[in-house]
Write a protein that holds these residues in place. Structure first.
Motif, PDB file in Angstrom:
ATOM      1  N   SER A   5       0.841  -1.199   0.000  1.00  2.00           N
ATOM      2  CA  SER A   5       0.000   0.000   0.000  1.00  2.00           C
ATOM      3  C   SER A   5       0.874   1.245   0.000  1.00  2.00           C
ATOM      4  O   SER A   5       1.612   1.486   0.958  1.00  2.00           O
ATOM      5  N   SER A  46      -5.456   0.462  -5.762  1.00  2.00           N
ATOM      6  CA  SER A  46      -5.142  -0.921  -6.132  1.00  2.00           C
ATOM      7  C   SER A  46      -6.401  -1.689  -6.484  1.00  2.00           C
ATOM      8  O   SER A  46      -6.415  -2.506  -7.413  1.00  2.00           O
ATOM      9  N   SER A 102      -9.167   2.978  -2.520  1.00  2.00           N
ATOM     10  CA  SER A 102      -8.072   2.067  -2.857  1.00  2.00           C
ATOM     11  C   SER A 102      -7.822   2.101  -4.357  1.00  2.00           C
ATOM     12  O   SER A 102      -8.649   1.600  -5.134  1.00  2.00           O
ATOM     13  N   SER A 129       1.621  -4.564  -7.389  1.00  2.00           N
ATOM     14  CA  SER A 129       0.354  -5.263  -7.170  1.00  2.00           C
ATOM     15  C   SER A 129      -0.370  -5.533  -8.487  1.00  2.00           C
ATOM     16  O   SER A 129      -0.970  -6.606  -8.671  1.00  2.00           O
ATOM     17  N   SER A 130      -0.324  -4.569  -9.418  1.00  2.00           N
ATOM     18  CA  SER A 130      -1.002  -4.774 -10.702  1.00  2.00           C
ATOM     19  C   SER A 130      -0.319  -5.876 -11.510  1.00  2.00           C
ATOM     20  O   SER A 130      -0.990  -6.640 -12.218  1.00  2.00           O
ATOM     21  N   THR A 161       3.906   0.625  -5.732  1.00  2.00           N
ATOM     22  CA  THR A 161       2.515   0.165  -5.761  1.00  2.00           C
ATOM     23  C   THR A 161       2.152  -0.525  -7.075  1.00  2.00           C
ATOM     24  O   THR A 161       1.145  -1.235  -7.145  1.00  2.00           O
ATOM     25  N   THR A 162       2.952  -0.334  -8.111  1.00  2.00           N
ATOM     26  CA  THR A 162       2.649  -0.966  -9.396  1.00  2.00           C
ATOM     27  C   THR A 162       2.907  -2.477  -9.369  1.00  2.00           C
ATOM     28  O   THR A 162       2.455  -3.192 -10.259  1.00  2.00           O
TER      29      THR A 162
END
Length: 325
Positions: A61, A189, A187, A97-98, A94-95
């Motif tokens: 996060s 994400s 969020s 997670s994708s 954070t990228t």
């Protein structure tokens, strides 16, 4: 249609809850270390960026990392200058997670959920229980996405839904939808995860996915900005920098939208649309950081001039964090 809507809402609830709970568990497990790393390894811009990237990948996060930085700034264990690299690094971290979501791990979601449940119930040691919670929420996150993916499958036959989704290919409306959804569910994400999941069912095109993604990047600034407004002036400057950074990079991406879409498609080669959208997430945030790097010093001086620190030079000398157990 009612069954589809309920399935999507149910999967979304599971996904958002799992993201929030997983972030809290991981932050609790690494709270002291996170504070130490954020304050100790941020002496230079590049080292603070790397620290932001790594901790964001671990916590899953970017908002959690940036808000942790705001807390440290209020405690005078971190300066505004040090926080700039953390913010940019968190945007890159954070990228990850994708990229994981694009790998379609939902079919194996039951495995970490089962292992985590066994650890929570059968093992008495608290550290193992916390690890079990992390595993359970990790699996629940992808089970939520799997639920959404299964629920939206009937929409392939809906001409009305496809027409609505086609409207998202227009960059500004698509970005506004992405920003609104992110503001509601708090969020980015989750927003990006839903877009990638829809792409797996061929319900979203690459331009539409990128447009929504850009809006999600702006919507995610809300929680860090609110946290900054509830903090001191130095922390507020960090929250505003996060907003300015995302806003400028998003506006540039919207201005050069078609060339950016073509670049993502070209670099991604023959990959599926869901993977291309995940790649766009990485390219956008990384290019944004590279664009901002030469101007970070000047931007910091502008913020310092407009919002001078009331503590004077004390803010440039962080209070060391105790590392004793």
């Amino acid at each position: 249609m009612t069954a589809v809507l309920l399935g999507v809402l149910g999967g979304l609830c599971l996904f958002v809850y799992a993201i929030t709970a997983l972030s809290e568990v991981l932050r609790g497990m690494a709270a002291d270390r996170t504070r130490i790393y954020l304050s100790r390894f941020t002496g230079h811009l590049l080292s603070s960026m790397l620290t932001g990237i790594l901790i964001t990948i671990l916590l899953g996060s970017s908002s959690a990392v940036i808000i942790s930085a705001l807390v440290l700034i209020n405690a005078r264990a971190l300066t505004f200058r040090q926080s700039l690299g953390i913010v940019m690094g968190a945007n890159i971290g954070t990228t990850m997670s994708s990229q994981i979501i694009a790998l379609d791990p939902g079919q194996f979601a039951a495995i970490p959920m089962l292992l985590g449940l066994v650890l929570m119930i059968a093992v008495p040691r608290d550290a193992w229980k916390q690890g079990g919670k992390a595993l359970f929420y990790f699996g629940l996150l992808f089970f939520g996405l799997l639920t959404i993916e299964s629920s939206v499958e009937p929409l392939k036959e809906s001409a009305q839904f496809r027409e609505w989704m086609a409207g998202l290919e227009r960059p500004v409306p698509g970005a506004l939808i992405g920003g609104l959804v992110t503001l509601i569910i708090q969020s980015s994400s989750a927003t990006v995860g839903m877009v990638i999941t829809l792409a797996k069912q061929d319900l979203v095109t690459l331009p539409a996915g990128i447009a929504v993604l850009l809006g999600a990047e702006l919507g995610t600034c809300s929680d860090t900005l609110i946290a900054g407004m509830a903090s001191g002036r130095e922390a507020l400057k960090t929250g505003l920098f996060h907003l300015v950074f995302n806003l400028i990079t998003i506006l540039l991406a919207l201005l050069f939208f078609q060339p950016f879409v073509s670049l993502v498609a070209w670099i991604s080669g023959g990959q599926e649309i869901d993977q291309q959208i995940a790649n766009a997430h990485v390219f956008f945030n990384t290019l944004g950081v590279l664009l901002f790097l030469p101007f970070v010093g000047s931007i910091r001086k502008v913020f310092d001039r407009l919002m001078p620190d009331t503590h004077g030079s004390e803010a440039e000398t962080p209070v060391p964090i105790e590392t004793n157990a």
